[in-house]
Scaffold this active site. Structure first.
Site, PDB file in Angstrom:
ATOM      1  N   CYS A 130      -5.418  30.870   2.339  1.00 34.98           N
ATOM      2  CA  CYS A 130      -5.022  29.643   2.728  1.00 34.98           C
ATOM      3  C   CYS A 130      -5.818  28.448   2.307  1.00 34.98           C
ATOM      4  CB  CYS A 130      -4.869  29.497   4.265  1.00 34.98           C
ATOM      5  SG  CYS A 130      -6.310  30.292   5.027  1.00 34.98           S
ATOM      6  N   HIS A 256      -6.700  23.364   8.131  1.00 39.22           N
ATOM      7  CA  HIS A 256      -8.009  23.420   7.442  1.00 39.22           C
ATOM      8  C   HIS A 256      -8.540  22.248   6.827  1.00 39.22           C
ATOM      9  CE1 HIS A 256      -7.584  27.659   8.324  1.00 39.22           C
ATOM     10  NE2 HIS A 256      -7.404  27.953   6.917  1.00 39.22           N
TER      11      HIS A 256
END
Lengths: 352, 352
Positions: A130, A256
């Site tokens: 990710c 994130h």
């Protein structure tokens, strides 16, 4: 007649698996049937695909009989065990775990960045980590126009990177803290399930994601370095772009953040040039309007397939060097959406 | 007979002010009397210094009659208004605001790093910004032994950097989120009180600390760049050490984290050499034992005067380049303790 696909989702009940079902439902892939697979523990769970109610089945090698396309996010061990069985039965698999990412004959693909790599698949395509995906999404337009020399990244990673249970752990610890209770007993998963010690993430920062290796780097940091090279340069050990990373878990459930410092070959490039290149790239949204306090934030990125980039500015003391701030939903572009998007490209490119 | 000091604490009721009272109580300074000063709004509050109950008074120029030493943390405007009045009356002031930091004739001091600068004071000594202090604490031992060429820092800054009210805002938003309520209406302070828009910090990341300037940098980032140069090189615009910064607020109440990338002149220096230098420096604690998952965290740094450093490792692709992770209590070493410590040094060095 358009070909229609029998699709299996492996690890269907997890945070990423559930989003794979949603993303597949919204995708352009002509779906004939969907089979939801998980461990025996989760078998029997009923989940919806569009208007259909589907019962999750326990995964066996025979689960893949007649399946054309597998989307997998059940953990590296499960992928290693079952994906070769699926390939043997004629399926093409897009795997969101780290099981095959560094295998030489497995393409590691972010569709906007290196779609051509899909052509070299032998049944398995790996979805990158990710934190890598959103960084290469932001940097690929820069690399193409100005050349990339060096990347120094510090991550601000959400709890959901460690799964749904880590989100629950964060929320439980947070409530304990607000209630004046001891958080220390609550930590059972983070920083990483496989390691010996566990620390609370609530109102805290954990500079460890995945295990710490003898070379001083966490495995997450190692992944960011070598996956970036494999995706951008087709060589996990190339030094044509130098990459280093510090990965930190922050008390955010989803999305994130990344503070990215980078240097380009074309030293005449301005911050405005960088912004223009990024704004033109598919899947990337420029959020960089400091007069109006517009910049990427996890709470605004959550739920979107896009990668958001802002705070682009030159390092005034080093030519061709810039700072920027990148945010994306780690469960969508960082996982479920990039997996489904890889499958969409496989279909469009007649590779499945 | 030892000289004893009449001390005034300006901004005594704030998050930093209350900690200044505690740190002064535990300091080596021979205290004759303590006067607590604040705005008219906070006057009348009763706070303890050691066993004495003291009533907070409203600040006037005359408040400083007979005062030897002023510790100030009431905001830049208050410092600008009152500290010259205190100096006129013979006091020496250690100011924790940004009011005088960049004045050429005001020393900007971290006592372990540049104590000699105290000798040049003309009544006011400035305490650096919290994020700067912990970074120069970690890097000064490196600079002295190996020379420093470049610093690239990404910060993970706690809510308390914006005061006690920001901690309360974070907690209120967090509870709202856990209760499934809308957080958006709760944000009144962060990212920064003086700006137009306010965003929730709970379960979020805000890449803005202080106002954003036309050059693309936030004022906090600007402070880290120029304060570091003033402290280490005695020249706020020197390029002998190149510095760039990205400052981000994270949902942590107390203690800042910093991911610091730096390059040294002595390219033979190893990570172990860097660790040894840091471990030997006063006020710095090396927490770097990755086999046992020991690294700095806000919840373990909170309440300590020390700066904690860990995750020290080389950038294997660039000689003389390293990454590290630094955490310190922003209200203590980043504010109240560094202020009191400056006052301790002034007393020891006969400069007050």
């Amino acid at each position: 007649m358009t070909k229609e696909y029998n699709v299996a989702i492996l690890g269907a009940t997890g945070a990423v698996g559930r989003r794979m079902i949603e993303q597949l439902a919204q995708s352009t892939i002509p779906v004939k049937s969907v089979k939801l697979l998980a461990s025996s523990r989760s078998a029997g769970t009923v989940l919806k695909f569009r208007d259909q109610e589907l019962t999750v089945e326990e995964t066996t090698p025979e689960s893949f009989d007649g399946i054309d396309l597998v989307l997998s996010s059940a953990g590296g061990g499960v992928s290693k065990k079952f994906l070769p069985e699926a390939v043997k039965r004629g399926a093409v698999c897009v795997d969101n775990t780290s099981a095959f990412r560094m295998d030489e004959d497995v393409p590691l693909v972010v569709p906007e960045v290196n779609p051509e790599a899909l052509k070299n698949h032998h049944g398995i395509i790996a979805n990158p980590n990710c934190s890598t995906i959103q960084m290469v999404m932001a940097l690929e337009p820069v690399r193409r126009k100005f050349g990339l020399k060096q990347i120094i990244v510090s991550t601000y990673q959400a709890a959901s990177g460690a799964g749904q249970a880590a989100i629950e752990e964060l929320k439980r610890e947070t409530q304990d803290y607000l209630d004046g209770k001891d958080m220390q007993n609550g930590a059972k998963i983070l920083p990483t399930k496989g390691d010996k010690k566990h620390y609370p993430l609530a109102f805290n920062l954990l500079p460890q994601i995945d295990v710490l290796e003898d070379n001083g780097y966490s495995h997450e940091e190692w992944k960011m370095i070598h996956e970036t090279k494999k995706i951008m340069l087709n060589d996990m050990n190339s030094q044509d772009i130098k990459v280093t990373a510090t990965c930190v878990r922050v008390p955010v459930p989803i999305a994130h953040g990344e503070s990215v410092y980078f240097t380009v070959e074309d030293e005449a490039a301005t911050a405005q040039d960088i912004m223009n290149a990024i704004a033109d790239f598919p899947g990337v949204v420029l959020q960089d309007d400091i007069k109006n306090q517009i910049y990427p934030q996890p709470i605004t990125a959550e739920g979107s397939r896009d990668t958001f980039v802002g705070r682009i500015r030159p390092d005034y003391e080093n030519k061709g060097a810039f700072n920027m701030w990148v945010v994306a939903d780690n469960l969508l572009k960082g996982a479920a959406w990039n997996t489904v998007e890889n499958a969409e490209y496989l279909v469009k490119m007649n590779l499945v």
